[in-house]
Scaffold this motif. Structure first.
Motif, PDB file in Angstrom:
ATOM      1  N   PRO A   1       0.937  -1.238   0.039  1.00 59.01           N
ATOM      2  CA  PRO A   1       0.097  -0.184  -0.094  1.00 59.01           C
ATOM      3  C   PRO A   1       0.919   1.329   0.034  1.00 59.01           C
ATOM      4  CG  PRO A   1      -0.356  -1.196   1.952  1.00 59.01           C
ATOM      5  CD  PRO A   1       0.613  -2.023   1.282  1.00 59.01           C
ATOM      6  N   LEU A   2       0.350   2.388  -0.386  1.00 58.46           N
ATOM      7  CA  LEU A   2       1.152   3.598  -0.733  1.00 58.46           C
ATOM      8  C   LEU A   2       1.042   4.484   0.739  1.00 58.46           C
ATOM      9  CD1 LEU A   2      -0.279   4.819  -4.012  1.00 58.46           C
ATOM     10  CD2 LEU A   2       1.872   3.874  -3.479  1.00 58.46           C
ATOM     11  N   ARG A   3       0.286   3.957   1.692  1.00 56.65           N
ATOM     12  CA  ARG A   3       0.180   4.713   2.820  1.00 56.65           C
ATOM     13  C   ARG A   3      -0.378   6.351   2.806  1.00 56.65           C
ATOM     14  NH1 ARG A   3       0.218   0.084   5.365  1.00 56.65           N
ATOM     15  NH2 ARG A   3       2.049  -1.065   5.534  1.00 56.65           N
ATOM     16  N   MET A   4      -0.984   6.495   1.625  1.00 55.10           N
ATOM     17  CA  MET A   4      -1.704   7.775   1.475  1.00 55.10           C
ATOM     18  C   MET A   4      -2.757   7.941   2.357  1.00 55.10           C
ATOM     19  SD  MET A   4      -2.724   9.602  -1.973  1.00 55.10           S
ATOM     20  CE  MET A   4      -1.036   9.430  -2.632  1.00 55.10           C
ATOM     21  N   PRO A   5      -2.744   9.101   3.159  1.00 57.81           N
ATOM     22  CA  PRO A   5      -4.065   9.203   3.878  1.00 57.81           C
ATOM     23  C   PRO A   5      -5.370   9.538   2.752  1.00 57.81           C
ATOM     24  CG  PRO A   5      -2.531  10.836   4.473  1.00 57.81           C
ATOM     25  CD  PRO A   5      -1.654  10.225   3.308  1.00 57.81           C
ATOM     26  N   ALA A   6      -6.736   8.920   3.295  1.00 62.13           N
ATOM     27  CA  ALA A   6      -7.775   8.896   2.598  1.00 62.13           C
ATOM     28  C   ALA A   6      -8.005  10.369   2.129  1.00 62.13           C
ATOM     29  CB  ALA A   6      -8.803   8.441   3.172  1.00 62.13           C
ATOM     30  N   ARG A   7      -8.086  11.474   2.720  1.00 63.84           N
ATOM     31  CA  ARG A   7      -8.202  12.578   2.444  1.00 63.84           C
ATOM     32  C   ARG A   7      -7.423  13.143   1.118  1.00 63.84           C
ATOM     33  NH1 ARG A   7      -8.162  13.094   7.991  1.00 63.84           N
ATOM     34  NH2 ARG A   7     -10.127  13.663   8.823  1.00 63.84           N
ATOM     35  N   VAL A   8      -5.933  12.717   1.131  1.00 60.99           N
ATOM     36  CA  VAL A   8      -5.118  13.276   0.237  1.00 60.99           C
ATOM     37  C   VAL A   8      -5.623  12.291  -1.055  1.00 60.99           C
ATOM     38  CG1 VAL A   8      -2.820  13.074  -0.624  1.00 60.99           C
ATOM     39  CG2 VAL A   8      -3.556  13.820   1.866  1.00 60.99           C
ATOM     40  N   ALA A   9      -6.070  11.029  -0.831  1.00 56.77           N
ATOM     41  CA  ALA A   9      -5.994  10.226  -2.232  1.00 56.77           C
ATOM     42  C   ALA A   9      -7.470  10.910  -2.761  1.00 56.77           C
ATOM     43  CB  ALA A   9      -6.500   8.801  -1.755  1.00 56.77           C
ATOM     44  N   VAL A  10      -8.688  11.127  -1.994  1.00 53.48           N
ATOM     45  CA  VAL A  10      -9.868  11.682  -2.578  1.00 53.48           C
ATOM     46  C   VAL A  10      -9.333  12.857  -3.249  1.00 53.48           C
ATOM     47  CG1 VAL A  10     -12.242  12.503  -1.974  1.00 53.48           C
ATOM     48  CG2 VAL A  10     -11.200  10.460  -0.829  1.00 53.48           C
ATOM     49  N   ALA A  11      -8.874  14.052  -2.592  1.00 53.87           N
ATOM     50  CA  ALA A  11      -8.744  15.462  -3.219  1.00 53.87           C
ATOM     51  C   ALA A  11      -8.003  14.932  -4.516  1.00 53.87           C
ATOM     52  CB  ALA A  11      -7.685  15.908  -2.069  1.00 53.87           C
TER      53      ALA A  11
ATOM     54  N   GLU B   1      -8.982   9.471  10.410  1.00 59.47           N
ATOM     55  CA  GLU B   1      -8.581   8.824   9.424  1.00 59.47           C
ATOM     56  C   GLU B   1      -9.248   7.302   9.134  1.00 59.47           C
ATOM     57  OE1 GLU B   1      -6.691   7.837   5.732  1.00 59.47           O
ATOM     58  OE2 GLU B   1      -6.925   9.702   6.866  1.00 59.47           O
ATOM     59  N   THR B   2      -9.223   6.690  10.348  1.00 63.86           N
ATOM     60  CA  THR B   2     -10.106   5.378  10.155  1.00 63.86           C
ATOM     61  C   THR B   2     -11.485   5.503   9.625  1.00 63.86           C
ATOM     62  OG1 THR B   2     -10.596   5.372  12.342  1.00 63.86           O
ATOM     63  CG2 THR B   2      -8.511   4.200  11.596  1.00 63.86           C
ATOM     64  N   LEU B   3     -12.283   6.763  10.284  1.00 66.32           N
ATOM     65  CA  LEU B   3     -13.751   6.652   9.872  1.00 66.32           C
ATOM     66  C   LEU B   3     -13.831   7.307   8.319  1.00 66.32           C
ATOM     67  CD1 LEU B   3     -16.528   7.014  10.562  1.00 66.32           C
ATOM     68  CD2 LEU B   3     -15.975   9.416  11.746  1.00 66.32           C
ATOM     69  N   VAL B   4     -12.757   8.236   8.061  1.00 64.38           N
ATOM     70  CA  VAL B   4     -12.652   8.637   6.942  1.00 64.38           C
ATOM     71  C   VAL B   4     -12.557   7.335   5.503  1.00 64.38           C
ATOM     72  CG1 VAL B   4     -11.746   9.863   4.939  1.00 64.38           C
ATOM     73  CG2 VAL B   4     -11.914  10.804   7.098  1.00 64.38           C
ATOM     74  N   ARG B   5     -11.627   6.575   6.048  1.00 65.42           N
ATOM     75  CA  ARG B   5     -11.502   5.216   5.489  1.00 65.42           C
ATOM     76  C   ARG B   5     -12.788   4.420   5.119  1.00 65.42           C
ATOM     77  NH1 ARG B   5      -6.290   3.619   3.596  1.00 65.42           N
ATOM     78  NH2 ARG B   5      -4.797   5.157   4.141  1.00 65.42           N
ATOM     79  N   ARG B   6     -13.398   4.251   6.203  1.00 64.47           N
ATOM     80  CA  ARG B   6     -14.502   3.365   6.390  1.00 64.47           C
ATOM     81  C   ARG B   6     -15.699   4.162   5.523  1.00 64.47           C
ATOM     82  NH1 ARG B   6     -15.362   3.167  11.952  1.00 64.47           N
ATOM     83  NH2 ARG B   6     -13.360   1.714  12.100  1.00 64.47           N
ATOM     84  N   ARG B   7     -15.772   5.188   5.612  1.00 62.54           N
ATOM     85  CA  ARG B   7     -17.114   5.946   4.756  1.00 62.54           C
ATOM     86  C   ARG B   7     -16.557   5.864   3.275  1.00 62.54           C
ATOM     87  NH1 ARG B   7     -17.498  11.371   8.426  1.00 62.54           N
ATOM     88  NH2 ARG B   7     -19.078  10.680  10.076  1.00 62.54           N
ATOM     89  N   LEU B   8     -15.261   5.748   3.020  1.00 61.44           N
ATOM     90  CA  LEU B   8     -14.989   6.010   1.836  1.00 61.44           C
ATOM     91  C   LEU B   8     -15.220   4.494   1.275  1.00 61.44           C
ATOM     92  CD1 LEU B   8     -13.563   7.360  -1.020  1.00 61.44           C
ATOM     93  CD2 LEU B   8     -11.520   6.640  -0.005  1.00 61.44           C
TER      94      LEU B   8
END
Length: 76
Positions: free
Chosen positions: A1-11, A62-69
Motif C-alpha cells: 500500500p502507498l500509505r496515503m491518507p484517504a483525504r489526500v487520495a480523494v482530493a 482517518e479510520t472513519l474517513v477510510r470506512r466511509r470511503l
C-alpha cells in the motif's frame, strides 16, 4: 500500500477528474450534446453534496474517513 491518507487520495482523484472534465464539458457544450433536462438536476445536487462530503470529512479520524470511503465505493 502507498500509505496515503484517504483525504489526500480523494482530493487528488477529484483534482484529476476536474482536469479532464472541464475540457470535456466545454467540448460537449460547444457541440450541443448536453441534455439540460438531465444535467441541471445533477449540477444542482453537486454543491450540497460537496459541502456535505467535506463536512463529514473535516475533523474526522482517518479510520472513519477510510470506512466511509469504503462504504461509498461498495454502494457505487
Amino acid at each position: 500500500p502507498l500509505r496515503m491518507p484517504a483525504r489526500v487520495a480523494v482530493a487528488t482523484s477529484l483534482a484529476a477528474v476536474a482536469i479532464f472534465a472541464i475540457p470535456s464539458l466545454l467540448g460537449h457544450l460547444w457541440l450541443g450534446h448536453i441534455d439540460w433536462e438531465y444535467a441541471a438536476p445533477l449540477m444542482v445536487g453537486t454543491v450540497p453534496g460537496a459541502r456535505l462530503g467535506s463536512a463529514l470529512t473535516i475533523g474526522a479520524e482517518e479510520t472513519l474517513v477510510r470506512r466511509r470511503l469504503a462504504i461509498l465505493l461498495l454502494i457505487v
